[in-house]
Scaffold this motif. Structure first.
Motif, PDB file in Angstrom:
ATOM      1  N   UNK A   1       1.013  -1.120  -0.002  1.00 48.23           N
ATOM      2  CA  UNK A   1      -0.075   0.035   0.040  1.00 48.23           C
ATOM      3  C   UNK A   1       0.748   1.231   0.206  1.00 48.23           C
ATOM      4  N   UNK A   2       2.121   1.207  -0.125  1.00 47.87           N
ATOM      5  CA  UNK A   2       2.950   2.387  -0.163  1.00 47.87           C
ATOM      6  C   UNK A   2       3.330   2.994   1.201  1.00 47.87           C
ATOM      7  N   UNK A   3       2.789   2.482   2.270  1.00 48.92           N
ATOM      8  CA  UNK A   3       3.311   3.048   3.393  1.00 48.92           C
ATOM      9  C   UNK A   3       4.238   2.339   4.540  1.00 48.92           C
ATOM     10  N   UNK A   4       4.908   3.482   5.059  1.00 52.69           N
ATOM     11  CA  UNK A   4       5.863   2.899   6.042  1.00 52.69           C
ATOM     12  C   UNK A   4       5.703   3.204   7.380  1.00 52.69           C
ATOM     13  N   UNK A   5       5.971   2.598   8.339  1.00 55.81           N
ATOM     14  CA  UNK A   5       5.919   2.837   9.960  1.00 55.81           C
ATOM     15  C   UNK A   5       6.502   4.197  10.200  1.00 55.81           C
ATOM     16  N   UNK A   6       6.082   5.212  10.910  1.00 54.70           N
ATOM     17  CA  UNK A   6       6.917   6.245  11.197  1.00 54.70           C
ATOM     18  C   UNK A   6       7.797   6.100  12.437  1.00 54.70           C
ATOM     19  N   UNK A   7       7.589   4.883  13.228  1.00 52.01           N
ATOM     20  CA  UNK A   7       8.313   4.591  14.212  1.00 52.01           C
ATOM     21  C   UNK A   7       9.482   3.831  13.961  1.00 52.01           C
ATOM     22  N   UNK A   8       9.084   2.645  13.244  1.00 54.29           N
ATOM     23  CA  UNK A   8      10.335   1.551  12.907  1.00 54.29           C
ATOM     24  C   UNK A   8      10.451   1.699  11.455  1.00 54.29           C
TER      25      UNK A   8
END
Length: 109
Positions: free
Chosen positions: A19-26
């Motif tokens: 979905x083209x997303x990445x976690x901002x934390x890890x």
């Protein structure tokens, strides 16, 4: 085989999210939908670190006049929930504002 003897498996090492997303934390890429925020925006959950987040989260700035109004309402001894209802702010903002007032009072004494 590609040059360098890596074969086609070297391409898989690139991080890719469906979905083209990445976690901002890890910066994990295994992201799933996790309901909606109270304002209707989509919430997401990182399956790697269990961090919940909202993309493009925008916080509306609060005018200094409204902060003065909240301070005046506090001096009138109104309930905290009543002040939040009248002014239209969230409980979390109100608690953060109270914490800053307490810190300011501690530095003056």
């Amino acid at each position: 085989m590609q040059a360098g003897g890596r074969g086609f498996l070297g391409i898989i090492a690139v991080r890719w999210s469906m979905n083209g997303l990445a976690c901002p934390a890890c910066e994990g890429v295994y992201i799933v939908k996790n309901g909606h925020a109270h304002i209707g925006k989509q919430r997401d959950l990182c399956r790697a670190c269990r961090h919940r987040f909202t993309l493009n989260h925008t916080r509306t700035p609060i005018s200094p006049e409204t902060v003065i109004l909240v301070d005046r309402l506090l001096s009138e001894r109104l309930s905290h929930c009543g002040i939040c209802r009248v002014v239209g702010f969230s409980w979390s903002w109100f608690c953060r504002h109270l914490q800053t007032l307490i810190k300011d009072c501690a530095t003056y004494h």
